[in-house]
Design an enzyme around this catalytic site. Structure first.
Site, PDB file in Angstrom:
ATOM      1  N   ASP A   1     -62.083   8.358  12.279  1.00 44.50           N
ATOM      2  CA  ASP A   1     -62.157   7.085  12.256  1.00 44.50           C
ATOM      3  C   ASP A   1     -63.105   6.542  13.415  1.00 44.50           C
ATOM      4  O   ASP A   1     -62.723   6.916  14.285  1.00 44.50           O
ATOM      5  CB  ASP A   1     -60.796   6.512  12.232  1.00 44.50           C
ATOM      6  CG  ASP A   1     -60.625   5.239  11.072  1.00 44.50           C
ATOM      7  OD1 ASP A   1     -61.759   5.120  10.488  1.00 44.50           O
ATOM      8  OD2 ASP A   1     -59.419   5.062  10.826  1.00 44.50           O
TER       9      ASP A   1
ATOM     10  N   GLU B   1     -58.776  -0.175   0.376  1.00 40.99           N
ATOM     11  CA  GLU B   1     -57.553  -0.562   0.809  1.00 40.99           C
ATOM     12  C   GLU B   1     -57.268  -1.831   0.622  1.00 40.99           C
ATOM     13  O   GLU B   1     -57.707  -2.695   0.519  1.00 40.99           O
ATOM     14  CB  GLU B   1     -57.564  -0.237   2.634  1.00 40.99           C
ATOM     15  CG  GLU B   1     -56.124  -0.692   3.154  1.00 40.99           C
ATOM     16  CD  GLU B   1     -55.884  -0.021   4.466  1.00 40.99           C
ATOM     17  OE1 GLU B   1     -56.691   0.372   5.081  1.00 40.99           O
ATOM     18  OE2 GLU B   1     -54.849  -0.594   5.084  1.00 40.99           O
TER      19      GLU B   1
ATOM     20  N   GLU C   1     -65.218   0.936   8.973  1.00 48.62           N
ATOM     21  CA  GLU C   1     -64.945  -0.290   8.074  1.00 48.62           C
ATOM     22  C   GLU C   1     -66.016  -1.137   7.969  1.00 48.62           C
ATOM     23  O   GLU C   1     -66.842  -1.661   8.721  1.00 48.62           O
ATOM     24  CB  GLU C   1     -63.946  -1.148   8.640  1.00 48.62           C
ATOM     25  CG  GLU C   1     -62.621   0.093   8.873  1.00 48.62           C
ATOM     26  CD  GLU C   1     -61.299  -0.779   9.491  1.00 48.62           C
ATOM     27  OE1 GLU C   1     -61.574  -1.927   9.616  1.00 48.62           O
ATOM     28  OE2 GLU C   1     -60.324  -0.094   9.683  1.00 48.62           O
TER      29      GLU C   1
ATOM     30  N   ASP D   1     -57.731   5.430  12.802  1.00 50.06           N
ATOM     31  CA  ASP D   1     -57.399   4.703  14.065  1.00 50.06           C
ATOM     32  C   ASP D   1     -55.976   4.019  13.985  1.00 50.06           C
ATOM     33  O   ASP D   1     -55.419   3.612  14.833  1.00 50.06           O
ATOM     34  CB  ASP D   1     -58.587   3.810  14.340  1.00 50.06           C
ATOM     35  CG  ASP D   1     -58.504   2.538  13.133  1.00 50.06           C
ATOM     36  OD1 ASP D   1     -57.923   2.701  12.199  1.00 50.06           O
ATOM     37  OD2 ASP D   1     -59.396   1.623  13.384  1.00 50.06           O
ATOM     38  N   SER D   2     -55.401   4.196  12.869  1.00 47.65           N
ATOM     39  CA  SER D   2     -54.011   3.849  12.525  1.00 47.65           C
ATOM     40  C   SER D   2     -53.089   4.728  13.795  1.00 47.65           C
ATOM     41  O   SER D   2     -51.949   4.284  14.101  1.00 47.65           O
ATOM     42  CB  SER D   2     -53.482   4.199  11.239  1.00 47.65           C
ATOM     43  OG  SER D   2     -53.550   5.346  10.784  1.00 47.65           O
TER      44      SER D   2
ATOM     45  N   LYS E   1     -65.962   7.804   9.567  1.00 44.60           N
ATOM     46  CA  LYS E   1     -65.364   6.709   8.590  1.00 44.60           C
ATOM     47  C   LYS E   1     -65.739   5.488   9.401  1.00 44.60           C
ATOM     48  O   LYS E   1     -65.162   5.193  10.897  1.00 44.60           O
ATOM     49  CB  LYS E   1     -63.837   6.727   8.132  1.00 44.60           C
ATOM     50  CG  LYS E   1     -63.637   5.401   7.397  1.00 44.60           C
ATOM     51  CD  LYS E   1     -62.228   5.735   6.378  1.00 44.60           C
ATOM     52  CE  LYS E   1     -60.976   5.468   7.555  1.00 44.60           C
ATOM     53  NZ  LYS E   1     -60.914   4.383   7.904  1.00 44.60           N
TER      54      LYS E   1
HETATM   55  O1  KIV Z   1     -56.579   4.434  10.059  1.00 44.31           O
HETATM   56  C1  KIV Z   1     -56.075   4.904   8.849  1.00 44.31           C
HETATM   57  O2  KIV Z   1     -55.019   5.232   8.754  1.00 44.31           O
HETATM   58  C2  KIV Z   1     -57.056   4.477   7.809  1.00 44.31           C
HETATM   59  C3  KIV Z   1     -56.201   4.767   6.550  1.00 44.31           C
HETATM   60  C4  KIV Z   1     -55.250   3.891   6.119  1.00 44.31           C
HETATM   61  C5  KIV Z   1     -57.381   4.705   5.123  1.00 44.31           C
HETATM   62  O3  KIV Z   1     -58.081   4.015   7.839  1.00 44.31           O
END
Ligand code: KIV
Length: 301
Positions: A98, A197, A130, A59-60, A128
């Site tokens: 994510d 992280e 969190e 989600d970055s 994924k």
């Molecule tokens: O969203 C992302 O890029 C991440 C990584 C930094 C692990 O969750």
């Protein structure tokens, strides 16, 4: 050649397909796991063909691709759009999607539904999310729905407002104990891997030794079973100073700027396109055209 459908693609058996099982084997062999983010077809394909084990549609992308302030605004539909594109580029790597903020925190049924969308519509192999021990039950339920889950603990960007900024976690004894509890709870819940992280190297090393699931670190030191970085960070495409843990492997910004400026200069000076870069009429058509034009000129038209 046998063709096996994977995430809507036909996998032809060339190269080594990375799976949740092969990740665990890598941990046991102490064979470092590599992971990079990728959010589109071309990047995912290049990353996959370079032999990276895991492609994370993180989600970055809210920040790197969409220019949002943080990761909180990105939606399910925006994430899905990018997961589908990355899917088309990935053949051998394990594709991780994510779950965006709000897609799993409200109601477990919604969480399972959204996780299933990533698998069914996006072709993701792992989702994924969190959070630590408080997510363990939810993670079990998603896994019960046949969806492998990656955990993500430590500095969890979706909690930026709760953490009061992007701060390294687990720096005191209370924080370390919490992280250990989080890691063990997610390991017991059956996560396919655990992203660590922004935590001290010593704590990441303890977690990695303690859990059976592979740990993938970002700002968590070298003892993790694998490392992940954001694609835009390693190529200087983020428009800001990098975090301490980022290593730059190329200057994508300089490369792009140079190419774009060169194109602009060539067009403005009529250096582009050249005759070789142009299409031409076939000889006979050209001759006929010249005759027609000549005749028109002679008739004064
Ligand atoms: O969203 C992302 O890029 C991440 C990584 C930094 C692990 O969750």
């Amino acid at each position: 050649m046998s063709l096996t459908p994977i995430g809507g693609r036909l996998f032809d058996g060339s190269g080594q397909k990375v799976t949740t099982t092969s990740l665990r084997e890598q941990k046991l062999r102490h064979d470092p796991i590599t992971c990079l983010t990728a959010y589109d077809y071309a990047t995912a394909r290049l990353v996959d063909e370079a032999g990276i084990d895991m492609v994370l549609v993180g989600d970055s992308l809210a920040q790197t691709m969409l220019g949002y302030e943080n990761t909180l605004s990105v939606t399910m539909d925006e994430m899905l759009h990018h997961v589908k594109a990355a899917r088309r580029g990935v053949k051998n790597a394990l594709l991780v999607a994510d779950m965006p903020y709000g897609s799993y925190q409200v109601d477990p049924k919604d969480a399972i539904f959204n996780a299933a969308r990533f698998v069914k519509e996006g072709g993701a192999e792992v989702v994924k999310l969190e959070g630590g021990e408080r997510r363990a039950d939810l993670i079990r339920r998603i896994i019960d729905a046949e969806i492998p889950v990656a955990g993500h603990i430590g500095l969890t960007p979706q909690s930026v407002n709760v953490m009061g900024g992007y701060k390294v976690q687990g720096k005191n004894l209370g924080g370390i104990e919490q992280l250990m509890r989080d890691a063990v709870a997610l390991d017991r819940a059956g996560v396919a891997c655990l992203y660590l992280e922004g935590i001290p190297r010593e704590v990441a090393a303890m977690i990695t030794a303690q859990v059976g699931t592979p740990t993938i670190g970002i700002g968590a030191g070298p003892e993790c079973d694998g490392q992940v970085l954001v694609f835009h960070d390693i190529l200087n495409l983020t428009f800001g100073p990098p975090a301490k843990f980022v290593r730059r492997y190329g200057d994508g910004a300089a490369l792009i700027t140079h190419a774009v400026q060169a194109f602009r200069a060539d067009v403005r000076s009529r250096q582009y396109p050249s005759d070789e870069e142009s299409y031409h009429l076939p000889k006979e058509t050209r001759a006929t055209l010249e005759t027609v034009l000549e005749r028109k000129r002679a008739m004064g038209r």
